[in-house]
Motif scaffolding. Sequence first.
Motif, short mmCIF file in Angstrom:
data_model
loop_
_atom_site.label_atom_id
_atom_site.label_comp_id
_atom_site.label_asym_id
_atom_site.label_seq_id
_atom_site.Cartn_x
_atom_site.Cartn_y
_atom_site.Cartn_z
N UNK A 57 -6.62 74.59 68.68
CA UNK A 57 -7.73 74.41 67.75
C UNK A 57 -7.47 73.11 67.02
N UNK A 58 -8.35 72.14 67.20
CA UNK A 58 -8.09 70.78 66.73
C UNK A 58 -9.14 70.31 65.74
N UNK A 59 -8.69 69.94 64.55
CA UNK A 59 -9.58 69.33 63.56
C UNK A 59 -9.75 67.85 63.92
N UNK A 60 -10.88 67.28 63.55
CA UNK A 60 -11.10 65.85 63.83
C UNK A 60 -10.65 64.98 62.68
N UNK A 61 -10.91 65.42 61.45
CA UNK A 61 -10.59 64.61 60.27
C UNK A 61 -9.18 64.89 59.80
N UNK A 62 -8.22 64.23 60.44
CA UNK A 62 -6.82 64.42 60.12
C UNK A 62 -6.24 63.16 59.47
N UNK A 63 -5.20 63.30 58.68
CA UNK A 63 -4.54 62.11 58.11
C UNK A 63 -3.84 61.35 59.24
N UNK A 64 -3.87 60.04 59.18
CA UNK A 64 -3.25 59.26 60.25
C UNK A 64 -4.12 59.28 61.49
N UNK A 65 -3.55 59.71 62.62
CA UNK A 65 -4.30 59.78 63.87
C UNK A 65 -5.39 60.85 63.78
N UNK A 85 -12.53 72.00 69.48
CA UNK A 85 -12.65 71.24 68.24
C UNK A 85 -13.14 72.19 67.15
N UNK A 86 -12.46 72.20 66.01
CA UNK A 86 -12.84 73.03 64.87
C UNK A 86 -12.87 72.12 63.65
N UNK A 87 -14.06 71.71 63.26
CA UNK A 87 -14.18 70.63 62.29
C UNK A 87 -15.40 70.79 61.40
N UNK A 88 -15.47 69.98 60.37
CA UNK A 88 -16.66 69.95 59.51
C UNK A 88 -17.67 68.93 60.03
N UNK A 89 -17.25 68.08 60.94
CA UNK A 89 -18.10 66.98 61.39
C UNK A 89 -19.14 67.44 62.41
N UNK A 90 -20.40 67.19 62.08
CA UNK A 90 -21.47 67.45 63.04
C UNK A 90 -22.16 66.13 63.42
N UNK A 91 -21.45 65.02 63.21
CA UNK A 91 -22.01 63.72 63.57
C UNK A 91 -22.18 63.63 65.08
N UNK A 92 -23.31 63.06 65.50
CA UNK A 92 -23.62 62.97 66.93
C UNK A 92 -22.53 62.25 67.70
N UNK A 93 -22.00 61.18 67.14
CA UNK A 93 -20.98 60.41 67.85
C UNK A 93 -19.71 61.22 68.07
N UNK A 94 -19.34 62.05 67.09
CA UNK A 94 -18.14 62.88 67.24
C UNK A 94 -18.35 63.96 68.31
N UNK A 95 -19.52 64.57 68.29
CA UNK A 95 -19.83 65.63 69.26
C UNK A 95 -19.75 65.08 70.69
N UNK A 96 -20.46 63.97 70.93
CA UNK A 96 -20.49 63.40 72.27
C UNK A 96 -19.11 62.90 72.71
N UNK A 105 -14.65 73.18 73.81
CA UNK A 105 -15.54 73.82 72.84
C UNK A 105 -15.65 72.97 71.59
N UNK A 106 -16.71 73.18 70.83
CA UNK A 106 -16.92 72.41 69.60
C UNK A 106 -17.53 73.36 68.57
N UNK A 107 -16.74 73.71 67.55
CA UNK A 107 -17.18 74.60 66.50
C UNK A 107 -17.12 73.90 65.14
N UNK A 108 -18.02 74.27 64.26
CA UNK A 108 -17.98 73.77 62.90
C UNK A 108 -17.21 74.77 62.04
N UNK A 109 -16.60 74.30 60.98
CA UNK A 109 -15.77 75.16 60.14
C UNK A 109 -16.58 76.21 59.39
N UNK A 110 -17.88 76.08 59.39
CA UNK A 110 -18.71 77.13 58.78
C UNK A 110 -18.79 78.35 59.70
#
Length: 216
Positions: A57-65, A85-96, A105-110
């Motif tokens: 389960x990987x967050x996108x907005x991490x410190x450093x890398x 992916x388990x993140x708060x980001x729903x930006x189109x660029x991140x999803x694609x 898989x791509x899930x939002x933290x909500x």
Amino acid sequence: MTSRTRIMLIEDHPKYRKVIEMAMQHEDDMFIGSMFGAAEVALRNIREGKNSPDLILLDLNLPGMSGLEALPLLKSLLPETKIIILTQSHQESDVLAAIQQGADGYLLKKSTVSQIKEAVRTVMAGGASLDGNVAQYILHKLQKKKPEVKTGKPLSERELQILTLLSEGLLKKEIGHRLGISYGSVATYIRRIYEKLNVLNAAQAVNKAHRLGLFD
């Protein structure tokens, strides 16, 4: 007895890590085997042979890398390991970018804990799991593309029906309830869809179906 899915959680917020860990500690088919607050630490741990999870389960907005930077490295080191992916980001660029780099898989933290657990089971069973809003975005994005000439093996009416529900973000269990068929039947249909379209996951299947003009 079926072995439990060993999960690595890469997430920099301690409280959220604790929530996920506690939610899964009593599950019969999955558990959190390791947790890291930074991608660099997780990668070092994997390179040293200390960890080989079944799913990450990987967050996108991490410190450093960032998670997006770590994703291809994780795939390279652990080609058989599934990554959600388990993140708060729903930006189109991140999803694609995440899907193009092989996220399963791509899930939002909500997402609820139940939805996260179901996503883990779906991905480990060979499927893909997308947040409903993310799936809708992908569908709308693809609908703007001009369909290509139909080629290859056509999908049956039932297979196309199931693929349409997948594109709406429904899970296998939900599709089964909607169509009045078992979870196992849904899984079999999805496996046939992937074989016929020569794809690996739901996002790729929806993409190819649009390109082949299979959707009305």
